[in-house]
Design a protein around this motif. Structure first.
Motif, PDB file in Angstrom:
ATOM      1  N   HIS A   1       1.007  -0.808   0.076  1.00  0.00           N
ATOM      2  CA  HIS A   1      -0.129   0.346  -0.086  1.00  0.00           C
ATOM      3  C   HIS A   1       0.926   1.364  -0.394  1.00  0.00           C
ATOM      4  CE1 HIS A   1      -4.217  -0.946   0.823  1.00  0.00           C
ATOM      5  NE2 HIS A   1      -3.865  -2.558   1.104  1.00  0.00           N
ATOM      6  N   GLN A   2       2.215   1.000   0.686  1.00  0.00           N
ATOM      7  CA  GLN A   2       2.878   1.966   1.244  1.00  0.00           C
ATOM      8  C   GLN A   2       3.521   2.366  -0.722  1.00  0.00           C
ATOM      9  OE1 GLN A   2       5.726   2.280   4.354  1.00  0.00           O
ATOM     10  NE2 GLN A   2       6.836   3.955   3.544  1.00  0.00           N
ATOM     11  N   LEU A   3       3.702   1.353  -1.412  1.00  0.00           N
ATOM     12  CA  LEU A   3       4.380   1.269  -2.356  1.00  0.00           C
ATOM     13  C   LEU A   3       2.979   2.346  -3.426  1.00  0.00           C
ATOM     14  CD1 LEU A   3       6.796   0.996  -4.622  1.00  0.00           C
ATOM     15  CD2 LEU A   3       5.581  -1.160  -5.025  1.00  0.00           C
ATOM     16  N   ALA A   4       2.022   1.634  -3.527  1.00  0.00           N
ATOM     17  CA  ALA A   4       1.167   2.387  -4.742  1.00  0.00           C
ATOM     18  C   ALA A   4       0.390   3.720  -3.573  1.00  0.00           C
ATOM     19  CB  ALA A   4      -0.295   1.037  -4.226  1.00  0.00           C
ATOM     20  N   ALA A   5       1.051   4.175  -2.623  1.00  0.00           N
ATOM     21  CA  ALA A   5       0.692   5.283  -2.676  1.00  0.00           C
ATOM     22  C   ALA A   5       2.098   6.665  -2.958  1.00  0.00           C
ATOM     23  CB  ALA A   5       0.430   6.230  -1.020  1.00  0.00           C
ATOM     24  N   CYS A   6       3.057   5.689  -2.770  1.00  0.00           N
ATOM     25  CA  CYS A   6       4.252   6.415  -3.222  1.00  0.00           C
ATOM     26  C   CYS A   6       4.097   6.571  -5.039  1.00  0.00           C
ATOM     27  CB  CYS A   6       5.249   5.757  -3.524  1.00  0.00           C
ATOM     28  SG  CYS A   6       5.531   6.118  -1.070  1.00  0.00           S
ATOM     29  N   ARG A   7       3.738   5.742  -5.059  1.00  0.00           N
ATOM     30  CA  ARG A   7       3.741   5.906  -7.297  1.00  0.00           C
ATOM     31  C   ARG A   7       2.269   6.849  -7.485  1.00  0.00           C
ATOM     32  NH1 ARG A   7       6.290   2.362 -10.241  1.00  0.00           N
ATOM     33  NH2 ARG A   7       3.851   2.426 -12.039  1.00  0.00           N
TER      34      ARG A   7
ATOM     35  N   VAL B   1       9.558   5.514   0.124  1.00  0.00           N
ATOM     36  CA  VAL B   1       8.846   7.485   0.344  1.00  0.00           C
ATOM     37  C   VAL B   1       8.834   7.351  -1.105  1.00  0.00           C
ATOM     38  CG1 VAL B   1      10.715   7.533   2.170  1.00  0.00           C
ATOM     39  CG2 VAL B   1      12.125   8.224  -0.199  1.00  0.00           C
ATOM     40  N   PRO B   2       8.244   8.560  -1.139  1.00  0.00           N
ATOM     41  CA  PRO B   2       7.754   9.451  -2.800  1.00  0.00           C
ATOM     42  C   PRO B   2       8.713   9.641  -3.267  1.00  0.00           C
ATOM     43  CG  PRO B   2       5.748   9.942  -1.041  1.00  0.00           C
ATOM     44  CD  PRO B   2       7.584   9.229   0.153  1.00  0.00           C
ATOM     45  N   GLY B   3       9.154   9.285  -4.606  1.00  0.00           N
ATOM     46  CA  GLY B   3      11.055   9.725  -5.229  1.00  0.00           C
ATOM     47  C   GLY B   3      11.266   8.485  -4.959  1.00  0.00           C
ATOM     48  N   GLY B   4      11.511   7.923  -4.757  1.00  0.00           N
ATOM     49  CA  GLY B   4      12.316   6.422  -4.768  1.00  0.00           C
ATOM     50  C   GLY B   4      12.378   5.624  -3.408  1.00  0.00           C
ATOM     51  N   VAL B   5      13.633   5.736  -2.444  1.00  0.00           N
ATOM     52  CA  VAL B   5      13.706   5.330  -1.609  1.00  0.00           C
ATOM     53  C   VAL B   5      14.686   6.778  -0.093  1.00  0.00           C
ATOM     54  CG1 VAL B   5      13.734   2.833  -1.710  1.00  0.00           C
ATOM     55  CG2 VAL B   5      16.005   3.766  -2.207  1.00  0.00           C
TER      56      VAL B   5
END
Lengths: 457, 298
Positions: A82-88, A181-185
């Motif tokens: 979910h974190q990845l989906a939100a960041c993307r 995180v938003p933008g990468g890691v």
């Protein structure tokens, strides 16, 4: 377990309800409601999610950059997905491109978490149904199996621990890594951490192969001793690249269980085509793709789409399954082999990506700058339980204006309840539901690997 | 020899009845517990699981010696379940920041997340997400979102075996391998910029990190991987025992000290981020967090 229909709140005096509560060995709380005609024939059986967490509203007004942290709390199993989906979704809204090596590291963490999640699901949630199907509740659980066959469980947990440890050394912890995180890691792991992770992963291949053999043997046995009921109907669906399931695909592939053409849809068009069909009796809001009657997402759906030759061991295992049981696998009991097969694939993917990450030069930056501005974005990612989609709208102040989460249980809901009704009609005889039939219905629910917190978010 | 468990018969000395239950939760705490694997299963095999919808096909709450409860109380059904557990069990362990503080569900104050359900057989959502001990007596708190597996397991074993559990009175910073840079931080942001490639303190580099004010015990899992601490283990003992009597003021003072800025400047910079200072401690952090900062017996 079986309650008086009146206590269940039946409104139509002609319809009698029986409630099986709670459904056990699933994530979160849910029940099964069976509706009967006055002459005690099953009208319908439905799984109900009993939670209501309101995350979509909670996140409104929060700084957009912190939204992925909160949205990761949608689910205990798939939180990082979910974190990845939100960041993307945020990156799409802000037009940010993630550095290639950061994308590799994100995928690596997610494949490892998928593998660990599948092994955990096999051990605690699925295995009791297959290993001790007719035993009493006191025995039909992980401790009961452990007492009977300590070696098998130890092997399963050894593989799970190796995968968890590799996540820990790469990303800080395995229970909710925060590196995405938003933008990468936030940072890349050091060279020694990458080497250690690879070593840990090399060591658990044989344990996973043994787990696959166990799953295969138990599935063969299960199909002989259990009334399998009608095959699954509807469509299986996954995020794919050239037809092969990937965590982040460039298309959504939808194929009918009954045979026929596979339809592919662009992820953005796919999200636009998803409709909500709320029902008054459940906390889960079913989702349907326009023009498709019902869908299944998750491990079995991905296995049915087939694995590529970048993961030869998993591809070989999948071909063995298709030779034994014919493709597509359309019985609920194939859920166990799908988990085991995909755990092997997750490990192969992770080993490959760890190797790629070792080549990342010290000068590469792990993250792109991101400044939230007004806009909207969406993203689709695969998670252990199936497709997840997030749609985020950012306002002028860089805060979340609106949020929409689509989860695997919601996509599975219509097909799952239709199948549950078929199983109930075939097995349940009158409102005095015997324990064996109640167990059979719960098995049907578990085979969809439902996550209620995720589904009710 | 330990006394028999709550359901124990003669000859069952030392056999404890252990249970788990989840209220309004994401399931992360239970996943964290299950990730322990064989040591957990071996431990549970020596005792008896009395009920656990996650592990056991038993459908009712039954008398137990220890119940690990995760999640906050949000619906009528969760309240009924919490009260039933309280009535039938000896000791309750609140696992995770939802059970301890109300968790992220407390972010938005007294407003139900959705309209009333049209079907009256579904649980009714209450206006406020409450931490567990607002309704039942809690023996032990294990905050975290989720808590690290070893902390949950240690809490369980400590209650079953009767020893004092691990307690962490330090902050996340005390475990963090990063070092403070020279000079002052110019401003605080929520993003790592182009990422962290040095072992330098994140707050010192200008990222809002809650490490200095958050209870330790997590081995700085997030900060050691370059991600800022979001404060999931709640306020540290230092914050809770300070003379300022305000979690907010103490947070500002600590952040100012670590980032070498004036407190007024820090207060100004985070004035638009107050929600996220209290992501896990509910809508009323000054009072709620203060009430359960410590493990009983400390």
């Amino acid at each position: 377990m079986i309650e008086d229909p009146e206590a269940g709140g039946a409104r139509d005096p002609e319809v009698q309800k029986v409630r099986l509560y709670p459904v056990t060995r699933i994530e979160g709380r849910g029940d099964i409601e069976i509706l009967f005609t006055p002459d005690q024939k099953v009208i319908e059986a439905r799984f109900r999610g009993l939670d209501n967490r309101g995350l979509e509203k909670l996140v409104q007004g929060l700084p957009a950059l912190r939204a992925p942290t909160v949205l990761a709390r949608a689910c205990g199993t798939c939180g990082t997905f979910h974190q990845l989906a939100a960041c993307r979704a945020l990156e799409a809204a802000c037009g940010v491109e993630v550095p290639e090596a950061a994308g590799t590291f994100r995928e690596l963490v997610c494949w490892l978490l998928l593998t660990a999640s599948h092994l955990q699901t096999i051990a605690y949630l699925a295995l009791p149904d297959f290993a001790l199907p007719t035993s009493d509740a006191a025995v039909k659980n992980i401790t009961g199996i452990y007492m009977v066959d300590q070696e098998t469980i130890a092997r399963l947990f050894a593989a799970m621990n190796a995968v968890n440890e590799s996540v820990q050394c790469l990303a800080g912890n395995h229970f909710r890594p925060a590196v995405i995180v938003p933008g990468g890691v936030s940072a890349f792991p050091g060279r020694s951490e990458r080497d250690l992770a690879l070593e840990l992963l090399e060591g658990c291949s044989s344990d996973l192969r043994e787990t696959m053999r166990l799953a295969e043997m138990l599935t063969r046995r299960e199909s002989r001793i259990m009334e399998t009921g009608a095959p699954l109907t509807g469509h299986y669906m996954a995020s794919t690249v050239e037809g092969i399931p990937e965590l982040i695909g460039d298309e959504i592939s939808i194929s009918p269980f009954g045979g026929g053409e596979t339809e592919t849809v662009d992820p953005v068009a796919f999200i636009d085509s998803v409709e909500e069909h709320p029902v008054p009796w459940s906390g889960v809001v079913p989702l349907k793709v326009a023009g498709v009657d019902s869908t299944m997402v998750g491990p079995l759906a991905r296995l049915n789409h087939g694995f590529g030759d970048d993961t030869p061991a998993a591809q070989l295992e999948s071909m063995r399954c298709f030779e034994q049981w014919e493709r597509p696998l359309d019985r609920e009991s194939f859920f166990l082999v799908a988990l085991a097969c995909e755990a092997i694939r997750g490990l192969e993917k992770a080993r490959g990506l760890t190797g790629e990450l070792r080549e990342v030069s010290a000068s590469e930056k792990p993250c792109a700058e991101i400044e939230p501005a007004a806009g909207a974005g969406s993203a689709v990612v695969e998670s252990p339980r199936g497709l997840i989609a997030h749609v985020l709208e950012v306002d002028d102040a860089g805060r979340i204006g609106s949020c929409r989460i689509m989860s695997p249980l919601q996509f599975n809901y219509t097909l799952m309840n239709r199948h549950l009704t078929n199983v109930a009609r075939k097995n349940v005889r009158g409102i005095e539901v015997v324990d064996a039939d109640a167990a059979r219905l719960q098995f049907a629910v578990r085979s969809f690997n439902p996550c209620v917190p995720c589904g009710t978010h | 020899m330990r006394p028999p468990g709550v359901q124990g018969a003669p000859g069952d000395e030392g056999l404890m009845y252990i249970a788990t239950a989840a209220l309004s939760a994401c399931g992360g705490c239970e996943n964290s517990l299950l990730s322990i694997g064989e040591p957990l299963v071996a431990f549970l095999s020596e005792h008896t699981i009395s009920f656990s919808s996650l592990l056991l096909d038993r459908h009712s709450v039954s008398p137990s010696d220890v119940v690990l409860v995760s999640g906050c109380v949000r619906t009528t059904e969760e309240l009924r379940l919490a009260l039933e557990i309280d009535r039938t069990s000896r000791k309750i362990v609140a696992v995770g920041s939802c059970a301890v503080y109300g968790g992220v569900a407390g972010l938005r104050g007294p407003e139900p997340p959705q309209d009333e359900r049209p079907d009256d057989t579904l649980p009714q959502v209450e206006p406020v997400a409450e931490p567990l001990d607002s309704r039942v007596a809690v023996e032990l708190y294990v905050p975290g979102c989720p808590p690290p597996p070893r902390l949950i397991f240690d809490a369980l074993k400590s209650v079953v075996e009767g020893y004092t559990p691990l307690h962490f009175d330090g902050t996340v910073c005390s475990d963090c391998p990063r070092t403070l840079p020279r000079g002052r931080t110019k401003s605080l942001t929520l993003h790592p910029g182009r990422g962290h490639d040095e072992d330098v303190c994140l707050l010192g580099k200008g990222m809002l990190c809650m490490g200095p004010v958050t209870r330790g015990g997590c081995r700085a899992a997030c900060t050691s991987a370059g991600a800022a601490c979001s404060g999931c283990r709640g306020p540290s003992d230092m914050v809770l025992s300070s003379q300022l009597h305000s979690v907010y003021s103490d947070t500002v003072a600590c952040l100012a000290r670590t980032s070498r800025q004036r407190p007024e400047k820090v207060a100004g910079q985070i004035s638009t981020m107050l929600d996220i200072l209290y992501l896990y401690t509910g809508g009323d952090p000054e009072t709620r967090a203060r009430a359960k900062e410590r493990v009983p017996g400390d």
